[in-house]
Design a protein around this motif. Structure first.
Motif, PDB file in Angstrom:
ATOM      1  N   MET A  96    -109.263  42.436 -15.409  1.00 13.68           N
ATOM      2  CA  MET A  96    -109.114  42.572 -13.956  1.00 13.68           C
ATOM      3  C   MET A  96    -108.268  41.444 -13.352  1.00 13.68           C
ATOM      4  SD  MET A  96    -110.346  45.432 -13.256  1.00 13.68           S
ATOM      5  CE  MET A  96    -110.471  45.420 -11.493  1.00 13.68           C
ATOM      6  N   PRO A  97    -108.539  40.167 -13.631  1.00 16.18           N
ATOM      7  CA  PRO A  97    -107.676  39.126 -13.073  1.00 16.18           C
ATOM      8  C   PRO A  97    -106.237  39.193 -13.579  1.00 16.18           C
ATOM      9  CG  PRO A  97    -109.691  38.151 -13.932  1.00 16.18           C
ATOM     10  CD  PRO A  97    -109.685  39.584 -14.328  1.00 16.18           C
ATOM     11  N   THR A  98    -106.049  39.571 -14.832  1.00 16.85           N
ATOM     12  CA  THR A  98    -104.693  39.662 -15.385  1.00 16.85           C
ATOM     13  C   THR A  98    -103.917  40.786 -14.711  1.00 16.85           C
ATOM     14  OG1 THR A  98    -105.508  38.812 -17.487  1.00 16.85           O
ATOM     15  CG2 THR A  98    -103.373  39.907 -17.508  1.00 16.85           C
ATOM     16  N   ILE A  99    -104.546  41.931 -14.540  1.00 16.15           N
ATOM     17  CA  ILE A  99    -103.898  43.052 -13.840  1.00 16.15           C
ATOM     18  C   ILE A  99    -103.592  42.667 -12.398  1.00 16.15           C
ATOM     19  CG2 ILE A  99    -104.304  45.387 -12.952  1.00 16.15           C
ATOM     20  CD1 ILE A  99    -105.821  45.932 -15.594  1.00 16.15           C
ATOM     21  N   LEU A 100    -104.524  41.947 -11.764  1.00 21.13           N
ATOM     22  CA  LEU A 100    -104.294  41.488 -10.388  1.00 21.13           C
ATOM     23  C   LEU A 100    -103.106  40.527 -10.331  1.00 21.13           C
ATOM     24  CD1 LEU A 100    -105.254  41.488  -7.428  1.00 21.13           C
ATOM     25  CD2 LEU A 100    -106.734  39.563  -8.050  1.00 21.13           C
ATOM     26  N   GLY A 101    -102.977  39.647 -11.309  1.00 16.66           N
ATOM     27  CA  GLY A 101    -101.851  38.713 -11.342  1.00 16.66           C
ATOM     28  C   GLY A 101    -100.523  39.437 -11.493  1.00 16.66           C
ATOM     29  N   VAL A 102    -100.478  40.454 -12.360  1.00 22.04           N
ATOM     30  CA  VAL A 102     -99.241  41.234 -12.525  1.00 22.04           C
ATOM     31  C   VAL A 102     -98.925  41.989 -11.234  1.00 22.04           C
ATOM     32  CG1 VAL A 102     -98.222  43.168 -13.789  1.00 22.04           C
ATOM     33  CG2 VAL A 102     -99.470  41.409 -15.020  1.00 22.04           C
ATOM     34  N   PHE A 103     -99.963  42.553 -10.601  1.00 20.80           N
ATOM     35  CA  PHE A 103     -99.750  43.274  -9.345  1.00 20.80           C
ATOM     36  C   PHE A 103     -99.225  42.341  -8.256  1.00 20.80           C
ATOM     37  CE2 PHE A 103    -101.377  44.587  -5.184  1.00 20.80           C
ATOM     38  CZ  PHE A 103    -100.713  45.807  -5.071  1.00 20.80           C
ATOM     39  N   ILE A 104     -99.788  41.157  -8.143  1.00 21.01           N
ATOM     40  CA  ILE A 104     -99.320  40.185  -7.140  1.00 21.01           C
ATOM     41  C   ILE A 104     -97.863  39.835  -7.391  1.00 21.01           C
ATOM     42  CG2 ILE A 104     -99.549  37.768  -6.405  1.00 21.01           C
ATOM     43  CD1 ILE A 104    -102.573  38.109  -6.677  1.00 21.01           C
TER      44      ILE A 104
END
Length: 185
Positions: A96-104
């Motif tokens: 979840m944090p990794t996907i959020l970082g890519v999305f940001i």
């Protein structure tokens, strides 16, 4: 909590060196692996010194040792149920944090190139680094927050399991450090 850890049963995939220590504390009961190793060394006329002797060139004995090695790996391997539980937690707490970082990163790229919003590029850098850092922390938390007992699934967030497993890990580190310092002296 320390008294709970000393009275608890050892995990099925815990290294055999830790099991031997707990069995010595509990009493002189031998496990089937220890009994077979003692019988094997007694039948071959070797003295039991606690160290492995040089392997013989006999193929039958080499095959017997290979079978014993596989059995000990199976005894110390992580059960499939616990493995899947760990992987699910790692996927959530790290994914979840990794996907959020890519999305940001991509969302800020679109916002900056389209001129929708202006903000310093260091904000993008820091927010993606924070998310990726949380992803790395999530790897460890995911593995340690899973219940290591096959029958118990554990809580949703796994905080109590994390504390228990982290305590087990640090006590194993301490005992390994103490045994290595004793062997050095």
């Amino acid at each position: 909590m320390a008294s709970e850890d000393s009275k608890r049963d050892r995990l099925p995939f815990e290294p055999s060196s830790n099991r031997k220590k707990s069995e010595k504390q509990a009493g002189p009961v031998q496990s089937s692996d220890q009994a077979s190793k003692t019988a094997t060394s007694a039948s071959s006329g070797q003295q039991r010194t606690g160290k492995w002797t040089k392997p013989s060139k006999s193929p039958a004995k080499a095959e017997k040792r290979a079978v014993q090695g596989r059995a000990s790996r199976e005894d110390t391997s992580i059960p499939e149920v616990v493995n899947r539980r760990m992987l699910k937690r790692i996927a959530f707490f790290s994914g979840m944090p990794t996907i959020l970082g890519v999305f940001i990163f991509f969302a800020s790229y679109v916002l900056l190139t389209q001129g929708v919003l202006e903000f310093p590029k260091v904000v993008v850098l820091m927010s993606t680094l924070l998310c990726f850092g949380l992803g790395v922390v999530g790897l460890s938390y995911g593995a340690l927050s899973a219940s290591w007992d096959e029958e118990i699934s554990g809580s949703t967030l796994g905080w109590s399991e994390f504390r228990l497993n982290f305590g087990r890990m640090t006590s194993a580190w301490r005992s390994a450090r103490e045994s290595s310092s004793k062997s050095d002296n």
